[in-house]
Enzyme design. Sequence first.
Site, PDB file in Angstrom:
ATOM      1  N   ASP A   1      25.022  59.369  21.232  1.00 62.51           N
ATOM      2  CA  ASP A   1      26.227  59.681  20.452  1.00 62.51           C
ATOM      3  C   ASP A   1      27.370  58.868  21.063  1.00 62.51           C
ATOM      4  OD1 ASP A   1      28.226  60.943  18.820  1.00 62.51           O
ATOM      5  OD2 ASP A   1      26.894  62.647  18.587  1.00 62.51           O
TER       6      ASP A   1
ATOM      7  N   HIS B   1      27.337  55.900  19.366  1.00 56.06           N
ATOM      8  CA  HIS B   1      28.051  55.863  18.084  1.00 56.06           C
ATOM      9  C   HIS B   1      29.419  55.226  18.251  1.00 56.06           C
ATOM     10  CE1 HIS B   1      24.816  57.986  16.461  1.00 56.06           C
ATOM     11  NE2 HIS B   1      25.262  59.216  16.477  1.00 56.06           N
TER      12      HIS B   1
END
Length: 523
Positions: A254, A288
């Site tokens: 993430d 991300h």
Amino acid sequence: MKNILIILCFITFNAAFANDGWLNILNEGGNNKGLICTDAIQKAIEKASQKGGGTIFFPAGEYLTGALKLKSNITIYLDSGALLKFSDNFDDYLPFVEMRYEGIVMQSFSPLFYAKDAENITIKGRGVIDGQGKAWWNEVYRIETTKEPLPLTKYQKMWEEQNKGLFTEPYYKRTIDKKFFRPSFFQTYNCKNILVEGVTFQNSPFWTINPEFCDNVTITGVTIFNPHSPNTDGINPSSCKNVHISNCHISVGDDCITIKSGRDGDGRKYARATENVTITNCTMLSGHGGVVIGSEMSGGIKKVTISNCVFDGTDRGIRIKSARGRGGVVEDIRVDNIVMKNIKEEAIVLSLFYDKDTKEEPVTEKTPIFRNIHMSNMTGSNVNKAASILGIKEMPIQNITFSNINMDAKEGFTVNTATDLEFHDVKINASVGSSFKISDSKNLILDNAGSSTPIKGIPVIKLDNVSNMMINNNFPFNATDIFMEADGKETKGIYLKNNVFNNVNTIVKKGAALDKKAISEQP
């Protein structure tokens, strides 16, 4: 005789070692054979704490433990060759504790390392700490992907029982309905003077280093490796002040580093901003986002510097995100000396549309605000899109500057609903479309901002409903078909001054809705 002296010296050294507050876990009932020794480690922590503090030392070898409760004045020291694994048995993270999950305070599983209302906590060394997160990830996959209704597990029943009356906004219902919240790897809660140095974290169940409501946090020289795993952010300070992150190497499933301050009403209830944050000399690979602010930012985020970092392969580079309903102010942010490569989405994002389906509403405490954000000295190559700046009508993004930026990207800079925005010495070399697309914005300066690779038939700058704008000091070096295209009934007060357009075929292409007096061209 010589051997006897050596043995006596060794014994004396070990005695001094222990008397200086160092507890070798192998002398405290632990083992380095991979057999679970939670009780021995916890007792060593308690023993040191009772004496005012100390260091729990892990020599080389493999250790297995459940959740550990850290105390004030405690150091966990992992020597080179030490591997500390955390159990994948969920029972080893009971009883539930007060913790924060995605910006909401609740009762849930104990974080792997957990401390509350403590100070002077350290984890350091050259060892490896493995969260063995796969069991946690698989449980989430099971709950989320099974279509038919599932009976609640004992953990879900416990969560339901211990969190009665917990309020969240309707959009968060899907997450709350799971009733299963993975623990952070390291969460210090309402603590101060935290140091994490040198160690490697891997396979986190959820967020990795996650101080909450803390003061004076230093994270340096840390490696975090959680690729191909859900929501395994690297470093997430939330509602903290005086945070220092440096010299870290991060590759996760993430965001690599995310600054947060609570979600929605729960975040506004505590009203604890994250402030005085420095991030420097870090590399980010899988993730991300490289450095992200939000989307849980309801308590506010301010006074942040990000410098001397490399993002190589992240989905996005610098990302600041929020949405209507979350409230909070993000302000006084400085980003400088950043190199980006192989960015899959946008290199820069400032967006108030993290929840896309929101509607315009009156300005209240629920209205998010982005202002006073300044980025400089950035280089990007093999970037999908240079930037997206997306404000909301009731609260445009305000007072933003970009200086000395050069990017090679498929798509250029998109700006919508912003005010007081400046570009100085910015070159965006887009291969598709315009380098700058600006709409529904006002009070702008483009100073030496353009493209080194203009596209035939495509304007370098495209304006739609833009007002009060200065475009100056531009000298396109390469043959440029169209420098600028302007349209929109609200477009007015556009000034071109001190530009040299010898290499430009069409300086301004005017749209059908453009007022004849909207643009003023001066030498």
